[in-house]
Design a protein around this motif. Structure first.
Motif, short mmCIF file in Angstrom:
data_model
loop_
_atom_site.label_atom_id
_atom_site.label_comp_id
_atom_site.label_asym_id
_atom_site.label_seq_id
_atom_site.Cartn_x
_atom_site.Cartn_y
_atom_site.Cartn_z
N HIS A 132 0.81 -1.22 0.00
CA HIS A 132 0.00 0.00 0.00
C HIS A 132 0.85 1.27 0.00
O HIS A 132 0.35 2.34 0.36
CB HIS A 132 -0.93 0.02 1.22
CG HIS A 132 -1.91 -1.10 1.26
ND1 HIS A 132 -1.71 -2.25 2.00
CD2 HIS A 132 -3.11 -1.27 0.63
CE1 HIS A 132 -2.74 -3.06 1.84
NE2 HIS A 132 -3.59 -2.50 1.01
N HIS A 166 -15.63 5.94 -8.04
CA HIS A 166 -15.71 5.99 -9.51
C HIS A 166 -16.08 7.39 -10.00
O HIS A 166 -15.49 7.89 -10.98
CB HIS A 166 -16.73 4.97 -10.01
CG HIS A 166 -17.01 5.08 -11.48
ND1 HIS A 166 -16.09 4.67 -12.44
CD2 HIS A 166 -18.08 5.57 -12.16
CE1 HIS A 166 -16.60 4.90 -13.65
NE2 HIS A 166 -17.80 5.44 -13.51
N ASN A 170 -7.48 3.09 -5.35
CA ASN A 170 -8.87 2.68 -5.21
C ASN A 170 -9.69 3.84 -4.65
O ASN A 170 -9.84 3.99 -3.44
CB ASN A 170 -8.95 1.46 -4.28
CG ASN A 170 -10.37 0.96 -4.12
OD1 ASN A 170 -11.22 1.22 -4.98
ND2 ASN A 170 -10.63 0.26 -3.03
N TYR A 216 -0.37 4.67 -1.42
CA TYR A 216 -1.27 5.54 -0.67
C TYR A 216 -0.52 6.72 -0.07
O TYR A 216 -0.91 7.88 -0.22
CB TYR A 216 -1.95 4.76 0.47
CG TYR A 216 -2.96 3.72 0.07
CD1 TYR A 216 -3.43 3.63 -1.24
CD2 TYR A 216 -3.45 2.81 1.00
CE1 TYR A 216 -4.36 2.67 -1.60
CE2 TYR A 216 -4.38 1.85 0.65
CZ TYR A 216 -4.83 1.78 -0.66
OH TYR A 216 -5.75 0.83 -1.00
N ARG A 236 -13.15 9.72 -9.73
CA ARG A 236 -12.19 9.43 -10.79
C ARG A 236 -12.67 10.02 -12.13
O ARG A 236 -11.88 10.58 -12.90
CB ARG A 236 -11.98 7.92 -10.93
CG ARG A 236 -10.81 7.55 -11.84
CD ARG A 236 -10.72 6.05 -12.03
NE ARG A 236 -10.65 5.35 -10.76
CZ ARG A 236 -9.55 5.24 -10.05
NH1 ARG A 236 -8.43 5.79 -10.49
NH2 ARG A 236 -9.55 4.58 -8.91
N THR A 252 -3.06 2.33 -10.08
CA THR A 252 -4.27 3.12 -9.88
C THR A 252 -4.80 2.95 -8.46
O THR A 252 -4.98 1.83 -7.97
CB THR A 252 -5.37 2.70 -10.87
OG1 THR A 252 -4.88 2.86 -12.19
CG2 THR A 252 -6.61 3.57 -10.69
N LEU A 269 -8.40 5.31 3.50
CA LEU A 269 -7.89 3.98 3.15
C LEU A 269 -6.68 3.63 4.01
O LEU A 269 -6.55 2.49 4.48
CB LEU A 269 -7.51 3.94 1.67
CG LEU A 269 -8.66 3.94 0.66
CD1 LEU A 269 -8.13 4.12 -0.76
CD2 LEU A 269 -9.47 2.65 0.77
#
Length: 259
Positions: free
Chosen positions: A140, A204, A201, A143, A207, A199, A245
């Protein structure tokens, strides 16, 4: 780590040698060699995570300009109060994943603990170093890279727009805007564009909004500045999502890196 060790006429608990520390960093972290491990351990000392209880005077004489950390069997170290706070805070606060915390308590207390603890990590250079190591091992690390990249972008963007507003007719001011635009594209193409190998997370719709705005960044100077304001807001929205996240990662496992 030795549960008890006698040094002189005193007995100390939970100590380790400089060699133990460097060997551990090489074996269990992403450090490449002993030289890099010594540099990392030196940062632990510099940022008050570990402290010596016995120095290796022979090593100090041989390396007079590099004694912040001594990677020998004779040099003895222990965790500082700050280092223990990192370990005990991560374990005793019950820092599990956000989803586990919410489902277990229903009160959001664990979520708050996670975000507060993450905020503490992000604001401390030494803790960020440990956290990056942990994220690297868990897949990760992007991030944290994105979070810090956006921080830098927002600062640069604000400075560049401020320079244009102060001196709108100068070429140098608009050059600053173009540099910020290039920085925005680097961040977007590396971690946000659909199909990127790394990419992130994120939502949508967010993005999609980013993709729409990024196609409008290049244009007339005035329009470019207006669009940069929108891009900044979207980047910060994505940054908040990435913060959540990161907070959902099992932060208590980070304690392993200093235990």
């Amino acid at each position: 780590m030795a549960a008890e060790r006698r040094v002189g006429d005193k007995t100390f608990k939970d100590t380790f040698t400089g060699k133990d520390a460097t060997d551990w960093l090489v074996d269990y972290c992403t450090t490449i060699d002993t030289t890099e491990a010594i540099d990392v351990a030196s940062r632990f000392v510099e940022y008050d995570l570990i402290e010596f209880i016995q120095q290796d005077k022979s090593h100090m004489e041989q390396h007079p300009g590099n004694n912040l950390f001594q990677p020998t069997k004779s040099a003895i170290y222990q965790l500082t109060a700050k280092g223990k706070d990192l370990v005990n805070g991560a374990s005793s606060s019950g820092l599990t994943s956000v989803s586990e915390g919410v489902s277990a308590s229903g009160s959001g207390i664990t979520r708050d603990s996670n975000t507060q603890w993450l905020g503490k990590i992000l604001n401390d250079a030494a803790l960020r170093l440990l956290f990056r190591e942990y994220l690297w091992d868990t897949g990760h690390e992007d991030y944290l890279s994105f979070y810090l990249d956006v921080d830098e972008f927002v600062r640069n963007c604000g400075q560049a727009i401020g320079a244009v507003q102060k001196n709108p007719s100068t070429v140098a001011s608009m050059d600053g805007i173009k540099e910020v635009v290039a920085q925005a594209y680097r961040i977007y193409n590396a971690l946000l564009v659909p199909g990127s190998p790394c990419t992130l997370n994120i939502d949508h719709q967010l993005r999609k909004n980013l993709a729409t705005r990024m196609t409008k960044v290049v244009g007339q100077d005035a329009a470019m500045i207006d669009t940069l304001h929108e891009v900044t807001a979207l980047f910060q929205e994505a940054q908040n999502a990435v913060f959540s996240l990161m907070a959902s990662v099992r932060l208590h496992s980070l304690a392993f890196y200093v235990s």
